[in-house]
Motif scaffolding. Sequence first.
Motif, PDB file in Angstrom:
ATOM      1  N   LEU A  21      11.126  12.138  31.123  1.00 14.74           N
ATOM      2  CA  LEU A  21      10.447  13.423  30.958  1.00 14.74           C
ATOM      3  C   LEU A  21      11.387  14.588  31.256  1.00 14.74           C
ATOM      4  N   THR A  22      12.231  14.431  32.262  1.00 10.04           N
ATOM      5  CA  THR A  22      13.216  15.463  32.581  1.00 10.04           C
ATOM      6  C   THR A  22      14.196  15.638  31.426  1.00 10.04           C
ATOM      7  N   ALA A  23      14.667  14.544  30.863  1.00 11.33           N
ATOM      8  CA  ALA A  23      15.598  14.609  29.738  1.00 11.33           C
ATOM      9  C   ALA A  23      14.943  15.271  28.526  1.00 11.33           C
ATOM     10  N   ILE A  24      13.695  14.925  28.262  1.00 13.24           N
ATOM     11  CA  ILE A  24      12.960  15.533  27.155  1.00 13.24           C
ATOM     12  C   ILE A  24      12.826  17.035  27.393  1.00 13.24           C
ATOM     13  N   SER A  25      12.505  17.432  28.608  1.00 13.82           N
ATOM     14  CA  SER A  25      12.349  18.844  28.947  1.00 13.82           C
ATOM     15  C   SER A  25      13.648  19.615  28.733  1.00 13.82           C
ATOM     16  N   LYS A  26      14.732  19.062  29.232  1.00 13.82           N
ATOM     17  CA  LYS A  26      16.033  19.729  29.080  1.00 13.82           C
ATOM     18  C   LYS A  26      16.404  19.882  27.610  1.00 13.82           C
ATOM     19  N   SER A  27      16.201  18.842  26.841  1.00 13.08           N
ATOM     20  CA  SER A  27      16.523  18.878  25.420  1.00 13.08           C
ATOM     21  C   SER A  27      15.649  19.901  24.692  1.00 13.08           C
ATOM     22  N   SER A  28      14.360  19.922  25.021  1.00 15.41           N
ATOM     23  CA  SER A  28      13.441  20.864  24.395  1.00 15.41           C
ATOM     24  C   SER A  28      13.850  22.302  24.691  1.00 15.41           C
ATOM     25  N   CYS A  29      14.161  22.594  25.941  1.00 13.00           N
ATOM     26  CA  CYS A  29      14.560  23.953  26.321  1.00 13.00           C
ATOM     27  C   CYS A  29      15.861  24.363  25.634  1.00 13.00           C
ATOM     28  N   SER A  30      16.795  23.447  25.555  1.00 13.39           N
ATOM     29  CA  SER A  30      18.061  23.728  24.880  1.00 13.39           C
ATOM     30  C   SER A  30      17.837  24.035  23.402  1.00 13.39           C
ATOM     31  N   THR A  31      16.982  23.243  22.758  1.00 13.95           N
ATOM     32  CA  THR A  31      16.668  23.473  21.344  1.00 13.95           C
ATOM     33  C   THR A  31      15.987  24.817  21.162  1.00 13.95           C
ATOM     34  N   LEU A  32      15.050  25.154  22.043  1.00 20.91           N
ATOM     35  CA  LEU A  32      14.353  26.440  21.948  1.00 20.91           C
ATOM     36  C   LEU A  32      15.320  27.612  22.064  1.00 20.91           C
ATOM     37  N   ARG A  33      16.256  27.537  23.002  1.00 25.71           N
ATOM     38  CA  ARG A  33      17.228  28.627  23.175  1.00 25.71           C
ATOM     39  C   ARG A  33      18.053  28.840  21.912  1.00 25.71           C
ATOM     40  N   GLY A  34      18.303  27.765  21.174  1.00 27.11           N
ATOM     41  CA  GLY A  34      19.079  27.871  19.953  1.00 27.11           C
ATOM     42  C   GLY A  34      18.292  28.383  18.763  1.00 27.11           C
ATOM     43  N   ILE A  35      16.975  28.403  18.872  1.00 29.60           N
ATOM     44  CA  ILE A  35      16.127  28.818  17.748  1.00 29.60           C
ATOM     45  C   ILE A  35      15.671  30.266  17.897  1.00 29.60           C
ATOM     46  N   ASP A  36      14.999  30.568  18.994  1.00 32.33           N
ATOM     47  CA  ASP A  36      14.395  31.893  19.149  1.00 32.33           C
ATOM     48  C   ASP A  36      14.080  32.105  20.621  1.00 32.33           C
ATOM     49  N   THR A  37      14.661  33.139  21.203  1.00 32.27           N
ATOM     50  CA  THR A  37      14.443  33.398  22.631  1.00 32.27           C
ATOM     51  C   THR A  37      13.048  33.935  22.920  1.00 32.27           C
ATOM     52  N   GLU A  38      12.278  34.318  21.875  1.00 33.86           N
ATOM     53  CA  GLU A  38      10.913  34.789  22.090  1.00 33.86           C
ATOM     54  C   GLU A  38       9.928  33.640  22.311  1.00 33.86           C
ATOM     55  N   VAL A  39      10.273  32.451  21.863  1.00 33.14           N
ATOM     56  CA  VAL A  39       9.385  31.302  21.998  1.00 33.14           C
ATOM     57  C   VAL A  39       9.394  30.835  23.452  1.00 33.14           C
ATOM     58  N   LYS A  40       8.211  30.633  23.992  1.00 38.23           N
ATOM     59  CA  LYS A  40       8.077  30.183  25.385  1.00 38.23           C
ATOM     60  C   LYS A  40       7.226  28.918  25.439  1.00 38.23           C
ATOM     61  N   TRP A  41       7.762  27.913  26.089  1.00 33.43           N
ATOM     62  CA  TRP A  41       7.017  26.694  26.368  1.00 33.43           C
ATOM     63  C   TRP A  41       6.371  26.909  27.727  1.00 33.43           C
ATOM     64  N   LEU A  42       5.042  26.874  27.787  1.00 30.67           N
ATOM     65  CA  LEU A  42       4.349  27.147  29.038  1.00 30.67           C
ATOM     66  C   LEU A  42       4.106  25.901  29.871  1.00 30.67           C
ATOM     67  N   THR A  43       3.554  24.867  29.242  1.00 33.75           N
ATOM     68  CA  THR A  43       3.247  23.644  29.984  1.00 33.75           C
ATOM     69  C   THR A  43       2.934  22.529  28.999  1.00 33.75           C
ATOM     70  N   SER A  44       2.936  21.306  29.509  1.00 41.87           N
ATOM     71  CA  SER A  44       2.555  20.146  28.703  1.00 41.87           C
ATOM     72  C   SER A  44       1.720  19.199  29.546  1.00 41.87           C
ATOM     73  N   PHE A  45       0.878  18.450  28.866  1.00 44.51           N
ATOM     74  CA  PHE A  45       0.013  17.466  29.496  1.00 44.51           C
ATOM     75  C   PHE A  45       0.305  16.115  28.864  1.00 44.51           C
ATOM     76  N   VAL A  46       0.675  15.141  29.678  1.00 42.89           N
ATOM     77  CA  VAL A  46       1.004  13.802  29.188  1.00 42.89           C
ATOM     78  C   VAL A  46      -0.222  12.919  29.353  1.00 42.89           C
ATOM     79  N   THR A  47      -0.664  12.317  28.244  1.00 39.79           N
ATOM     80  CA  THR A  47      -1.787  11.390  28.271  1.00 39.79           C
ATOM     81  C   THR A  47      -1.292  10.022  27.812  1.00 39.79           C
ATOM     82  N   ALA A  48      -2.187   9.113  27.605  1.00 41.45           N
ATOM     83  CA  ALA A  48      -1.801   7.741  27.272  1.00 41.45           C
ATOM     84  C   ALA A  48      -0.840   7.669  26.087  1.00 41.45           C
ATOM     85  N   ASP A  49      -1.201   8.277  24.974  1.00 43.84           N
ATOM     86  CA  ASP A  49      -0.396   8.179  23.754  1.00 43.84           C
ATOM     87  C   ASP A  49      -0.106   9.524  23.105  1.00 43.84           C
ATOM     88  N   LYS A  50      -0.240  10.594  23.866  1.00 43.82           N
ATOM     89  CA  LYS A  50       0.011  11.928  23.322  1.00 43.82           C
ATOM     90  C   LYS A  50       0.592  12.826  24.399  1.00 43.82           C
TER      91      LYS A  50
END
Length: 91
Positions: A21-50
């Motif tokens: 999950l940490t690796a996914i978070s880091k990768s997601s944030c890095s990708t976001l910075r490369g696309i658009d600095t206005e986009v903000k990821w606020l939170t995520s909820f992990v469930t069984a298959d989603k």
Amino acid sequence: MPKFLIERDIPDAAHLTREQLTAISKSSCSTLRGIDTEVKWLTSFVTADKIYCIYIAPDEEIIRRHAFEHGFPANIITLIHSTIDPTHADA
């Protein structure tokens, strides 16, 4: 700016380790910075298959681009029109 709920189909998401999950978070944030600095990821909820994510973004297309470049699905993207919580009961 609009707020979106993103539903990601991730089989066995509940079994992802803290390290994964940490690796996914880091990768997601890095990708976001490369696309658009206005986009903000606020939170995520992990469930069984989603994983359900809340983002602030100019439009749905930029969320799809982020998903494509990050290599994660964005199966359903829904515009959030408003929110409520228990404090609304006290009004």
